[in-house]
Design a protein around this motif. Structure first.
Motif, mmCIF file in Angstrom:
data_model
loop_
_atom_site.group_PDB
_atom_site.id
_atom_site.type_symbol
_atom_site.label_atom_id
_atom_site.label_comp_id
_atom_site.label_asym_id
_atom_site.label_seq_id
_atom_site.Cartn_x
_atom_site.Cartn_y
_atom_site.Cartn_z
ATOM 1 N N PHE A 129 0.832 -1.204 0.000
ATOM 2 C CA PHE A 129 0.000 0.000 0.000
ATOM 3 C C PHE A 129 0.869 1.258 0.000
ATOM 4 C CE2 PHE A 129 -1.770 3.445 2.598
ATOM 5 C CZ PHE A 129 -2.876 3.779 1.834
ATOM 6 N N LEU A 130 1.918 1.277 0.839
ATOM 7 C CA LEU A 130 2.802 2.438 0.895
ATOM 8 C C LEU A 130 3.489 2.671 -0.446
ATOM 9 C CD1 LEU A 130 4.474 2.016 4.413
ATOM 10 C CD2 LEU A 130 2.725 3.665 3.738
ATOM 11 N N SER A 131 3.904 1.573 -1.077
ATOM 12 C CA SER A 131 4.570 1.701 -2.369
ATOM 13 C C SER A 131 3.626 2.297 -3.413
ATOM 14 C CB SER A 131 5.081 0.332 -2.830
ATOM 15 O OG SER A 131 5.707 0.428 -4.084
ATOM 16 N N ILE A 132 2.392 1.778 -3.475
ATOM 17 C CA ILE A 132 1.417 2.283 -4.446
ATOM 18 C C ILE A 132 1.058 3.730 -4.143
ATOM 19 C CG2 ILE A 132 -0.952 2.010 -5.277
ATOM 20 C CD1 ILE A 132 -0.637 -1.010 -4.823
ATOM 21 N N ALA A 133 0.838 4.024 -2.848
ATOM 22 C CA ALA A 133 0.473 5.393 -2.460
ATOM 23 C C ALA A 133 1.582 6.378 -2.808
ATOM 24 C CB ALA A 133 0.168 5.439 -0.965
ATOM 25 N N ALA A 134 2.820 5.971 -2.554
ATOM 26 C CA ALA A 134 3.941 6.865 -2.846
ATOM 27 C C ALA A 134 4.058 7.129 -4.341
ATOM 28 C CB ALA A 134 5.240 6.267 -2.300
ATOM 29 N N HIS A 135 3.890 6.083 -5.138
ATOM 30 C CA HIS A 135 3.943 6.261 -6.595
ATOM 31 C C HIS A 135 2.814 7.176 -7.072
ATOM 32 C CE1 HIS A 135 7.210 3.768 -8.050
ATOM 33 N NE2 HIS A 135 6.880 2.840 -7.189
ATOM 34 N N GLU A 136 1.622 6.988 -6.514
ATOM 35 C CA GLU A 136 0.485 7.797 -6.939
ATOM 36 C C GLU A 136 0.648 9.260 -6.528
ATOM 37 O OE1 GLU A 136 -2.107 6.956 -8.850
ATOM 38 O OE2 GLU A 136 -1.152 5.016 -9.123
ATOM 39 N N ARG A 182 3.425 10.941 -6.417
ATOM 40 C CA ARG A 182 4.493 11.627 -7.139
ATOM 41 C C ARG A 182 3.955 12.450 -8.308
ATOM 42 N NH1 ARG A 182 9.927 8.114 -7.751
ATOM 43 N NH2 ARG A 182 10.672 10.197 -8.251
ATOM 44 N N SER A 183 2.935 11.942 -8.989
ATOM 45 C CA SER A 183 2.402 12.663 -10.157
ATOM 46 C C SER A 183 1.826 14.024 -9.780
ATOM 47 C CB SER A 183 1.353 11.804 -10.875
ATOM 48 O OG SER A 183 1.970 10.650 -11.425
ATOM 49 N N PRO A 184 0.904 14.104 -8.803
ATOM 50 C CA PRO A 184 0.403 15.444 -8.445
ATOM 51 C C PRO A 184 1.485 16.336 -7.840
ATOM 52 C CG PRO A 184 -0.451 13.768 -6.940
ATOM 53 C CD PRO A 184 0.176 13.045 -8.077
ATOM 54 N N LEU A 185 2.445 15.765 -7.145
ATOM 55 C CA LEU A 185 3.531 16.578 -6.588
ATOM 56 C C LEU A 185 4.391 17.174 -7.703
ATOM 57 C CD1 LEU A 185 4.758 14.594 -3.458
ATOM 58 C CD2 LEU A 185 3.780 16.889 -3.517
ATOM 59 N N ASN A 186 4.672 16.366 -8.710
ATOM 60 C CA ASN A 186 5.441 16.880 -9.844
ATOM 61 C C ASN A 186 4.689 18.013 -10.539
ATOM 62 O OD1 ASN A 186 7.560 15.112 -9.424
ATOM 63 N ND2 ASN A 186 6.747 13.549 -10.818
ATOM 64 N N ALA A 187 3.371 17.847 -10.671
ATOM 65 C CA ALA A 187 2.569 18.906 -11.291
ATOM 66 C C ALA A 187 2.589 20.173 -10.444
ATOM 67 C CB ALA A 187 1.124 18.419 -11.483
ATOM 68 N N LEU A 188 2.516 20.026 -9.112
ATOM 69 C CA LEU A 188 2.580 21.184 -8.228
ATOM 70 C C LEU A 188 3.934 21.881 -8.311
ATOM 71 C CD1 LEU A 188 0.778 19.955 -4.972
ATOM 72 C CD2 LEU A 188 0.099 21.871 -6.431
ATOM 73 N N MET A 189 4.994 21.104 -8.366
ATOM 74 C CA MET A 189 6.332 21.678 -8.477
ATOM 75 C C MET A 189 6.465 22.505 -9.753
ATOM 76 S SD MET A 189 8.720 18.524 -7.139
ATOM 77 C CE MET A 189 10.230 19.397 -7.536
ATOM 78 N N LEU A 190 5.941 21.975 -10.857
ATOM 79 C CA LEU A 190 6.000 22.687 -12.130
ATOM 80 C C LEU A 190 5.176 23.975 -12.068
ATOM 81 C CD1 LEU A 190 6.965 22.754 -15.045
ATOM 82 C CD2 LEU A 190 4.949 21.381 -15.677
#
Length: 345
Positions: free
Chosen positions: A116-123, A125-133
Motif C-alpha cells: 500500500f505504501l509503495s502504491i500510495a507513494a507512486h500515486e 508523485r504525479s500530483p507533486l510533480n505537477a505542483l512543483m511545475l
C-alpha cells in the motif's frame, strides 16, 4: 506434550495433554499422520521424530507440521535421552499452531502495508510533480524587484512544503524497496568530495532558514565506485538531521582517506545523542522525542544506514568531547581505481 518411547517403538508414556490431541491418538495407534517440515516438505517415515528417536538420535527443537483429522497442527519437537540402558527417549512437543497463524497473519499484514505504501507513494508523485511545475511557473512570473513581497513569500513557502512532501514520498518509496530487497545501486567512479559539495548546495536554503552554516572541511578528492545519487542522499539526510538539532551552530562535514576506506563525518553542535539511543535512531520510525523539533516519519537515518551497508560500508555515532553528535560513515575505496581516477583528474 510429552511422549516416551521404548526400544520396540511403542509409546510407554504419554501425558494427558499429548493424549488430548488427535495426532497423539493416531501416533499411539501406530498410524502416524501426514508430517512435513517447516518448509512444507513431506517427511518420510524414517525422517519423522519417532523414527529418529528409535535410532538413538538426540535432536534440538525443530518445526514440524502435522495434518490430522482435526486440522493442521504446528509443533516444535525435540528429543532427549531418558535412559540409555533401557533405550528410553522422551519426545517433547510444543503446540505453536496459534502462534504460527498469528505470525503468518502479521507477515501478510506487513506485506500488504508495504505494498500500500509503495502504491500510495507512486500515486503521490504525479500530483507533486505537477505542483512543483506550477510553483516554478508562478515564481518565474513574480517580479524580482521586490514589488510583491507577500506573493514572493507565499511562493517560497509553498516551494518548501512541496519539497518536504516530495522528501517524505521518496522516503516511503525507499523504505518499501529496502524491505522488499529491491534497493538498486548504480556503481560508477565518483568523487566523494564533489558529492558532498552537491549535497551541501542542495541544502543551502534549508541551512539559511535554520540559521546554521554548513562548512566542508576537505580539499582533496576521494574517488570510489559508488552510486553517486544514493551517497548524495546519505549526505543530504545527515545534513537534514544535523540542521534539526544543530541549534544554529555550524555543521562541519569532513572527509579523510583511511587506507582503503573513505571516512565521511557530519558533525553538529547540538545536545548530542545518549549512548543508549545510538543504535535505536537507525531503526525505522524512531525519533528522540526529548529533542525533536519538527514532524517526521523517522526514516532518514534508517535509509542512510541501509544505503551505506549496501555499499559495503558502516555508520556509527560518536560524541565529541566539546559536545554535539558526529555521524561517521566509512565507505570502501578500491585502491587501483582510486589511483587511476586521481591521475586522470
Amino acid at each position: 506434550m510429552l511422549i516416551e518411547i521404548g526400544r520396540n517403538g511403542r509409546v510407554v508414556f504419554a501425558n494427558p495433554s499429548a493424549r488430548e490431541v488427535a495426532f497423539a491418538y493416531e501416533d499411539l495407534d501406530g498410524q502416524t499422520p501426514h508430517v512435513t517440515d517447516a518448509d512444507g516438505k513431506p517427511l518420510a517415515p524414517h525422517e519423522r521424530p519417532r523414527s529418529r528417536a528409535l535410532r538413538g538420535e538426540v535432536f534440538g527443537p525443530s518445526m514440524t507440521h502435522w495434518k490430522t483429522r482435526d486440522g493442521d497442527v504446528a509443533l516444535v519437537v525435540r528429543c532427549d535421552a531418558v535412559d540409555n540402558d533401557r533405550r528410553l527417549a522422551a519426545l517433547t512437543f510444543v503446540d505453536v499452531t496459534a502462534f504460527q497463524r498469528w505470525t503468518d497473519d502479521t507477515r501478510a499484514a506487513l506485506a500488504a502495508r508495504d505494498e500500500f505504501l509503495s502504491i500510495a507513494a507512486h500515486e503521490l508523485r504525479s500530483p507533486l510533480n505537477a505542483l512543483m511545475l506550477t510553483i516554478h511557473r508562478i515564481k518565474l512570473r513574480v517580479p524580482t524587484d521586490g514589488s510583491f513581497p507577500e506573493l514572493d513569500r507565499l511562493v517560497d513557502m509553498s516551494q518548501r512544503q512541496i519539497d518536504r512532501l516530495t522528501s517524505l514520498v521518496q522516503n516511503l518509496l525507499d523504505v518499501t524497496r529496502i524491505r522488499a530487497r529491491r534497493l538498486e545501486l548504480d556503481f560508477e567512479p565518483k568523487d566523494l568530495l564533489q558529492i558532498v559539495r552537491d549535497a551541501a548546495e542542495a541544502a543551502t536554503e534549508q541551512a539559511r532558514a535554520a540559521g546554521t552554516p554548513v562548512r566542508i572541511l576537505a580539499s582533496e578528492p576521494i574517488y570510489g565506485l559508488w552510486d553517486g545519487a544514493r551517497i548524495e542522499q546519505v549526505v543530504q539526510n545527515l545534513l537534514t538531521n544535523a540542521l534539526k538539532y544543530g541549534g544554529g551552530s555550524p555543521i562541519e562535514v569532513s572527509l579523510a582517506r583511511e587506507g582503503a576506506t573513505a571516512r565521511l563525518t557530519v558533525r553538529d553542535h547540538g545536545p548530542g545523542i545518549a549512548a543508549e539511543d545510538r543504535d535505536r535512531v537507525f531503526e525505522p520510525f524512531q525519533r528522540i522525542a526529548s529533542t525533536y523539533k519538527s514532524q517526521s516519519l523517522g526514516l532518514g537515518l534508517y535509509i542512510v544506514r541501509e544505503i551505506v551497508q549496501a555499499h559495503g560500508g558502516s555508520i556509527a555515532i560518536e560524541s565529541p568531547e566539546s559536545g554535539g553528535a558526529a555521524f561517521v560513515v566509512r565507505l570502501p575505496v578500491a585502491q587501483q581505481m582510486s589511483e587511476t581516477s586521481a591521475e586522470q583528474a
